[in-house]
Enzyme design. Structure first.
Site, PDB file in Angstrom:
ATOM      1  CB  THR A   8      -2.418  25.118  15.663  1.00 48.57           C
ATOM      2  OG1 THR A   8      -2.408  24.365  16.872  1.00 48.57           O
ATOM      3  CG2 THR A   8      -3.351  24.477  14.648  1.00 48.57           C
ATOM      4  CD  GLU A   9       2.783  26.301  10.567  1.00 46.56           C
ATOM      5  OE1 GLU A   9       2.751  25.720   9.448  1.00 46.56           O
ATOM      6  OE2 GLU A   9       3.793  26.841  11.038  1.00 46.56           O
ATOM      7  CD1 TRP A  46      -7.442  26.268  13.927  1.00 44.90           C
ATOM      8  CD2 TRP A  46      -9.173  27.318  14.874  1.00 44.90           C
ATOM      9  NE1 TRP A  46      -8.545  26.068  13.133  1.00 44.90           N
ATOM     10  CE2 TRP A  46      -9.625  26.704  13.699  1.00 44.90           C
ATOM     11  CE3 TRP A  46     -10.096  28.054  15.638  1.00 44.90           C
ATOM     12  CZ2 TRP A  46     -10.937  26.790  13.266  1.00 44.90           C
ATOM     13  CZ3 TRP A  46     -11.404  28.139  15.214  1.00 44.90           C
ATOM     14  CH2 TRP A  46     -11.810  27.506  14.044  1.00 44.90           C
ATOM     15  CB  CYS A  71       4.623  24.554  26.359  1.00 43.78           C
ATOM     16  SG  CYS A  71       6.186  25.295  25.911  1.00 43.78           S
ATOM     17  CG  LEU A  72       1.504  21.321  23.758  1.00 47.60           C
ATOM     18  CD1 LEU A  72       1.161  20.444  22.558  1.00 47.60           C
ATOM     19  CD2 LEU A  72       0.556  22.503  23.803  1.00 47.60           C
ATOM     20  CG  ASN A  73       4.275  17.338  28.712  1.00 46.51           C
ATOM     21  OD1 ASN A  73       3.536  16.700  27.976  1.00 46.51           O
ATOM     22  ND2 ASN A  73       5.587  17.216  28.701  1.00 46.51           N
ATOM     23  CB  ALA A  86      -1.300  23.744  28.469  1.00 52.85           C
ATOM     24  NE  ARG A  87      -1.199  17.847  25.029  1.00 51.33           N
ATOM     25  CZ  ARG A  87      -0.400  17.190  24.212  1.00 51.33           C
ATOM     26  NH1 ARG A  87       0.459  16.294  24.705  1.00 51.33           N
ATOM     27  NH2 ARG A  87      -0.431  17.397  22.914  1.00 51.33           N
ATOM     28  CD  GLU A 124      -3.065  22.825  25.535  1.00 49.70           C
ATOM     29  OE1 GLU A 124      -2.079  22.092  25.358  1.00 49.70           O
ATOM     30  OE2 GLU A 124      -3.007  23.991  25.950  1.00 49.70           O
TER      31      GLU A 124
HETATM   32  P1  TGC Z   1       7.580  12.472  18.348  1.00 42.43           P
HETATM   33  O1  TGC Z   1       8.557  11.945  17.350  1.00 42.43           O
HETATM   34  O2  TGC Z   1       6.771  11.512  19.158  1.00 42.43           O
HETATM   35  O3  TGC Z   1       8.321  13.452  19.365  1.00 42.43           O
HETATM   36  C1  TGC Z   1       9.210  14.467  18.916  1.00 42.43           C
HETATM   37  C2  TGC Z   1      10.095  14.844  20.108  1.00 42.43           C
HETATM   38  O4  TGC Z   1       9.275  15.393  21.148  1.00 42.43           O
HETATM   39  C3  TGC Z   1       9.375  14.570  22.335  1.00 42.43           C
HETATM   40  N1  TGC Z   1       8.034  14.526  22.927  1.00 42.43           N
HETATM   41  C4  TGC Z   1       7.717  15.222  24.026  1.00 42.43           C
HETATM   42  N2  TGC Z   1       8.461  15.997  24.825  1.00 42.43           N
HETATM   43  C5  TGC Z   1       7.844  16.586  25.868  1.00 42.43           C
HETATM   44  N3  TGC Z   1       6.536  16.395  26.116  1.00 42.43           N
HETATM   45  C6  TGC Z   1       5.755  15.634  25.338  1.00 42.43           C
HETATM   46  N4  TGC Z   1       4.455  15.498  25.587  1.00 42.43           N
HETATM   47  C7  TGC Z   1       6.343  14.991  24.230  1.00 42.43           C
HETATM   48  N5  TGC Z   1       5.881  14.184  23.233  1.00 42.43           N
HETATM   49  C8  TGC Z   1       6.928  13.901  22.461  1.00 42.43           C
HETATM   50  C9  TGC Z   1       9.866  13.220  21.846  1.00 42.43           C
HETATM   51  O5  TGC Z   1      10.508  12.509  22.872  1.00 42.43           O
HETATM   52  C10 TGC Z   1      10.796  13.650  20.744  1.00 42.43           C
HETATM   53  O6  TGC Z   1      11.978  14.131  21.354  1.00 42.43           O
HETATM   54  P2  TGC Z   1      13.423  13.983  20.625  1.00 42.43           P
HETATM   55  O7  TGC Z   1      14.414  14.455  21.631  1.00 42.43           O
HETATM   56  O8  TGC Z   1      13.557  12.530  20.264  1.00 42.43           O
HETATM   57  O9  TGC Z   1      13.374  14.855  19.413  1.00 42.43           O
HETATM   58  O10 TGC Z   1       6.634  13.495  17.592  1.00 42.43           O
HETATM   59  P3  TGC Z   1       5.525  13.260  16.467  1.00 42.43           P
HETATM   60  O11 TGC Z   1       5.805  14.227  15.361  1.00 42.43           O
HETATM   61  O12 TGC Z   1       5.408  11.809  16.111  1.00 42.43           O
HETATM   62  O13 TGC Z   1       4.197  13.785  17.193  1.00 42.43           O
HETATM   63  C11 TGC Z   1       3.674  13.190  18.296  1.00 42.43           C
HETATM   64  C12 TGC Z   1       2.293  13.774  18.663  1.00 42.43           C
HETATM   65  C13 TGC Z   1       1.270  13.490  17.590  1.00 42.43           C
HETATM   66  C14 TGC Z   1       1.874  13.077  19.947  1.00 42.43           C
HETATM   67  C15 TGC Z   1       2.403  15.286  18.894  1.00 42.43           C
HETATM   68  O14 TGC Z   1       2.710  15.949  17.740  1.00 42.43           O
HETATM   69  C16 TGC Z   1       1.153  15.896  19.464  1.00 42.43           C
HETATM   70  O15 TGC Z   1       0.990  15.922  20.682  1.00 42.43           O
HETATM   71  N6  TGC Z   1       0.222  16.461  18.622  1.00 42.43           N
HETATM   72  C17 TGC Z   1      -0.914  17.213  19.104  1.00 42.43           C
HETATM   73  C18 TGC Z   1      -0.669  18.693  18.846  1.00 42.43           C
HETATM   74  C19 TGC Z   1      -1.210  19.556  19.940  1.00 42.43           C
HETATM   75  O16 TGC Z   1      -1.513  19.133  21.026  1.00 42.43           O
HETATM   76  N7  TGC Z   1      -1.301  20.847  19.631  1.00 42.43           N
HETATM   77  C20 TGC Z   1      -1.721  21.781  20.629  1.00 42.43           C
HETATM   78  C21 TGC Z   1      -1.482  23.190  20.148  1.00 42.43           C
HETATM   79  S1  TGC Z   1      -1.555  24.408  21.423  1.00 42.43           S
HETATM   80  C22 TGC Z   1      -3.159  24.476  21.881  1.00 42.43           C
HETATM   81  O17 TGC Z   1      -4.006  23.762  21.463  1.00 42.43           O
HETATM   82  C23 TGC Z   1      -3.457  25.515  22.880  1.00 42.43           C
HETATM   83  S2  TGC Z   1      -5.111  25.642  23.343  1.00 42.43           S
HETATM   84  C24 TGC Z   1      -4.859  26.699  24.622  1.00 42.43           C
HETATM   85  C25 TGC Z   1      -6.057  27.068  25.374  1.00 42.43           C
HETATM   86  O18 TGC Z   1      -6.827  27.936  24.903  1.00 42.43           O
HETATM   87  O19 TGC Z   1      -6.223  26.568  26.523  1.00 42.43           O
HETATM   88  P1  FAD Z   2      -6.632  17.917  12.644  1.00 43.82           P
HETATM   89  O1  FAD Z   2      -5.242  17.665  13.094  1.00 43.82           O
HETATM   90  O2  FAD Z   2      -6.840  18.243  11.208  1.00 43.82           O
HETATM   91  O3  FAD Z   2      -7.522  16.678  13.053  1.00 43.82           O
HETATM   92  C1  FAD Z   2      -8.817  16.459  12.505  1.00 43.82           C
HETATM   93  C2  FAD Z   2      -9.299  15.078  12.987  1.00 43.82           C
HETATM   94  O4  FAD Z   2      -8.392  14.078  12.500  1.00 43.82           O
HETATM   95  C3  FAD Z   2      -9.311  14.957  14.515  1.00 43.82           C
HETATM   96  O5  FAD Z   2     -10.428  14.207  14.912  1.00 43.82           O
HETATM   97  C4  FAD Z   2      -8.037  14.185  14.819  1.00 43.82           C
HETATM   98  O6  FAD Z   2      -8.127  13.424  16.027  1.00 43.82           O
HETATM   99  C5  FAD Z   2      -7.950  13.275  13.594  1.00 43.82           C
HETATM  100  N1  FAD Z   2      -6.575  12.827  13.366  1.00 43.82           N
HETATM  101  C6  FAD Z   2      -5.494  13.563  13.025  1.00 43.82           C
HETATM  102  N2  FAD Z   2      -4.407  12.802  12.946  1.00 43.82           N
HETATM  103  C7  FAD Z   2      -4.790  11.540  13.260  1.00 43.82           C
HETATM  104  C8  FAD Z   2      -4.122  10.288  13.381  1.00 43.82           C
HETATM  105  N3  FAD Z   2      -2.801  10.180  13.207  1.00 43.82           N
HETATM  106  N4  FAD Z   2      -4.850   9.190  13.697  1.00 43.82           N
HETATM  107  C9  FAD Z   2      -6.190   9.291  13.935  1.00 43.82           C
HETATM  108  N5  FAD Z   2      -6.877  10.445  13.853  1.00 43.82           N
HETATM  109  C10 FAD Z   2      -6.180  11.551  13.523  1.00 43.82           C
HETATM  110  N6  FAD Z   2      -3.332  25.980  18.811  1.00 43.82           N
HETATM  111  C11 FAD Z   2      -2.252  26.719  19.200  1.00 43.82           C
HETATM  112  O7  FAD Z   2      -1.137  26.492  18.733  1.00 43.82           O
HETATM  113  N7  FAD Z   2      -2.383  27.715  20.124  1.00 43.82           N
HETATM  114  C12 FAD Z   2      -3.576  28.036  20.681  1.00 43.82           C
HETATM  115  O8  FAD Z   2      -3.650  28.933  21.520  1.00 43.82           O
HETATM  116  C13 FAD Z   2      -4.734  27.308  20.275  1.00 43.82           C
HETATM  117  N8  FAD Z   2      -5.958  27.649  20.748  1.00 43.82           N
HETATM  118  C14 FAD Z   2      -7.072  27.033  20.242  1.00 43.82           C
HETATM  119  C15 FAD Z   2      -8.334  27.516  20.594  1.00 43.82           C
HETATM  120  C16 FAD Z   2      -9.476  26.932  20.051  1.00 43.82           C
HETATM  121  C17 FAD Z   2     -10.829  27.479  20.398  1.00 43.82           C
HETATM  122  C18 FAD Z   2      -9.359  25.804  19.200  1.00 43.82           C
HETATM  123  C19 FAD Z   2     -10.592  25.131  18.657  1.00 43.82           C
HETATM  124  C20 FAD Z   2      -8.121  25.339  18.832  1.00 43.82           C
HETATM  125  C21 FAD Z   2      -6.958  25.961  19.330  1.00 43.82           C
HETATM  126  N9  FAD Z   2      -5.675  25.557  18.925  1.00 43.82           N
HETATM  127  C22 FAD Z   2      -4.562  26.263  19.326  1.00 43.82           C
HETATM  128  C23 FAD Z   2      -5.525  24.548  17.876  1.00 43.82           C
HETATM  129  C24 FAD Z   2      -5.665  23.104  18.378  1.00 43.82           C
HETATM  130  O9  FAD Z   2      -4.553  22.712  19.103  1.00 43.82           O
HETATM  131  C25 FAD Z   2      -5.878  22.220  17.146  1.00 43.82           C
HETATM  132  O10 FAD Z   2      -7.180  22.497  16.675  1.00 43.82           O
HETATM  133  C26 FAD Z   2      -5.714  20.745  17.470  1.00 43.82           C
HETATM  134  O11 FAD Z   2      -4.374  20.441  17.771  1.00 43.82           O
HETATM  135  C27 FAD Z   2      -6.191  19.850  16.306  1.00 43.82           C
HETATM  136  O12 FAD Z   2      -5.716  20.287  15.085  1.00 43.82           O
HETATM  137  P2  FAD Z   2      -6.739  20.490  13.852  1.00 43.82           P
HETATM  138  O13 FAD Z   2      -7.870  21.330  14.315  1.00 43.82           O
HETATM  139  O14 FAD Z   2      -5.924  21.000  12.699  1.00 43.82           O
HETATM  140  O15 FAD Z   2      -7.303  19.065  13.543  1.00 43.82           O
END
Ligand code: TGC
Ligand code: FAD
Length: 411
Positions: free
Chosen positions: A158-159, A188, A265-267, A269-270, A390
């Site tokens: 995340t950025e 974050w 990786c997220l798969n 962790a989720r 996630e």
């Molecule tokens: P899209 O075009 O759909 O996909 C790009 C490429 O990725 C592949 N793909 C996956 N591969 C493995 N697992 C998954 N779950 C995958 N989802 C998609 C896809 O097949 C494609 O592959 P290729 O070979 O064709 O290039 O990508 P998009 O840009 O449209 O984005 C899709 C979206 C919105 C679902 C994705 O960006 C997303 O999941 N966004 C949410 C971001 C997120 O979850 N961030 C988490 C950050 S880490 C964190 O929060 C840690 S908290 C840790 C803690 O404290 O517990």
């Molecule tokens: P945004 O993406 O700006 O979203 C804001 C709102 O808009 C949300 O309600 C969202 O659902 C909505 N939204 C966005 N796009 C759409 C769309 N296409 N359609 C409909 N609604 C939409 N990240 C890391 O990489 N590593 C970490 O270790 C990590 N740890 C974290 C720990 C904490 C305590 C927290 C709070 C966050 C952490 N994160 C980490 C970041 C986290 O993954 C992001 O906060 C999350 O992915 C959402 O991004 P954002 O906060 O920028 O919200």
């Protein structure tokens, strides 16, 4: 009990410190899901549960009140196998299956979501990518130390301007022969303030996403802590800042390019979060059930009122559904058949389930529910982060929507 009972209850807030309180948690298994577990699963779960009761419950409230991550938990987490449970033994992991991983996450999150976060990040977001995308040298260099907790990691995706849409990331690196120069910032990031290494996702000169290990001490790499959180207070969160950081090319993962790297990786962790949040929900339900049987109003326990029973009955129903969902997902994951979309559904459902239960449990506890005497408000506030990180609740809904309709709402 009258209003004064608030002050005569065993509230143990003395001179700014919440004192240890007995952890009376009882597990609830309404549909006998335990019958579906192996003896090894149960042993793993009992080990994690006993450790949480002994080492986490007595101090977690105080840690949250003070917004501190108790570093002594690291050694215990390593000892119960919470760092890389499913990583093979030859690399220092516990060599367990996915259901074991889920059960450990459930017990940890019963203690606190921040504790589970620390273990999730180390296992699924640091050890998993090194194991899956790294070469043999990288695996041998990092995995055994990570498993023992001698080295802690964090995960930078995340950025500031790219959360739900990580593909737009700006962090980038330029090829300089035997090393690359990394620039950008991540925000974050769980564990960043004390992590020894960071798994960082950045774009190369062709705009492709690649992962690399950035080590603390590399010149130009800093990890400022994020303060003022009302959620996950027992977990350290911070930034990762890269100002012309020289990273050896040997630190880049050779086996993956593109967004599928970090999303893979997220798969993992989720999946852990889907299990983990059952723990938070169980803790809230268990506390509400006990409190409602003890708290007398209008001459009888509040558990005797139909409205309270409705809340409790709905809580255990939702917990039971979540337990079954996770067990089935675990079986599919053990067989390498779980799809990312199935994992999204479980993460979304179970976090929301736990958050709703925390809110209802808070009401059952009345005024006491807002205090640190009970774990409810802490779980509730933690889950407000878990429902966002996630992948947010809505992003996971859109992943399911895309899967069932075939139409991509992100384009
Ligand atoms: P899209 O075009 O759909 O996909 C790009 C490429 O990725 C592949 N793909 C996956 N591969 C493995 N697992 C998954 N779950 C995958 N989802 C998609 C896809 O097949 C494609 O592959 P290729 O070979 O064709 O290039 O990508 P998009 O840009 O449209 O984005 C899709 C979206 C919105 C679902 C994705 O960006 C997303 O999941 N966004 C949410 C971001 C997120 O979850 N961030 C988490 C950050 S880490 C964190 O929060 C840690 S908290 C840790 C803690 O404290 O517990
Ligand atoms: P945004 O993406 O700006 O979203 C804001 C709102 O808009 C949300 O309600 C969202 O659902 C909505 N939204 C966005 N796009 C759409 C769309 N296409 N359609 C409909 N609604 C939409 N990240 C890391 O990489 N590593 C970490 O270790 C990590 N740890 C974290 C720990 C904490 C305590 C927290 C709070 C966050 C952490 N994160 C980490 C970041 C986290 O993954 C992001 O906060 C999350 O992915 C959402 O991004 P954002 O906060 O920028 O919200």
């Amino acid at each position: 009990m009258g209003i004064l009972s608030i002050f005569t209850c065993p509230m143990q807030y003395i001179s700014g410190i919440y004192m240890a309180k007995a952890d009376n948690f009882q597990y609830h298994d309404y549909y006998q899901v335990d019958d579906l577990l192996t003896e090894e699963h149960k042993l793993v779960r009992e080990t994690a549960r006993a450790w949480v009761k002994k080492e986490v419950s007595p101090i977690v409230e105080n840690a949250c009140q003070k917004a501190e991550f108790p570093k002594q938990w690291i050694k215990g987490l390593a000892e119960i196998g919470a760092f890389g449970p499913y990583i093979p033994v030859e690399y220092g992991g516990a060599g367990l299956d996915q259901i074991s991983y889920g059960l450990i996450m459930m017990e940890l999150e019963r203690g606190d979501s921040g504790l589970r976060s620390t273990a999730s990040v180390q296992s699924s977001l640091v050890m998993y990518p090194i194991f899956t995308y790294g070469n043999e040298e990288q695996k041998k260099k990092y995995l055994p130390k990570l498993a023992k907790g001698e080295m802690m990691g964090c995960f930078g995706l995340t950025e500031p301007d790219h959360g739900s849409n990580p593909n737009g990331m700006l962090t980038n690196f330029k090829d300089k022969g035997d090393h690359v120069i990394l620039n950008g910032a991540k925000m974050w990031i769980s564990n960043s303030p004390f992590a020894d290494i960071a798994v960082v996702w950045a774009k190369n000169e062709e705009g492709e996403i690649q992962g690399m290990v950035v080590e603390r001490g590399m010149k130009g790499f800093t990890t400022p802590e994020t303060h003022g959180k009302w959620s996950l207070r027992a977990s350290a969160t911070g930034e990762l800042v890269f100002d012309n950081v020289k990273v050896p090319k040997e630190n880049i993962f050779p086996k993956v390019k593109g967004l599928k790297g970090p999303l893979g990786c997220l798969n993992s962790a989720r999946f852990g979060i889907a299990w983990g949040t059952i723990g938070a929900a169980l803790d809230c339900y268990d506390s509400a059930l006990r409190y409602s049987k003890e708290r007398i109003q209008f001459g009888k326990p509040i558990a005797g009122f139909q409205l309270t029973q409705k809340k409790l009955a709905e809580m255990i129903t939702e917990i039971t559904k979540a337990q079954l969902l996770c067990w089935r997902l675990g079986v599919l994951k053990n067989e390498n058949r779980a799809t990312p979309q199935q994992i999204s559904m479980a993460k979304r459902n179970n976090v929301n389930m736990a958050l709703q239960i925390a809110r209802e449990a808070r009401q059952i506890h009345g005024a006491m529910g807002i205090t640190g005497e009970y774990p409810i408000m802490r779980h509730m506030m933690n889950l407000e982060s878990v429902i966002t990180y996630e992948g947010t609740h809505d992003i996971h809904l859109l992943i399911t929507g895309y899967d069932v309709t075939g139409i991509n709402a992100f384009e």
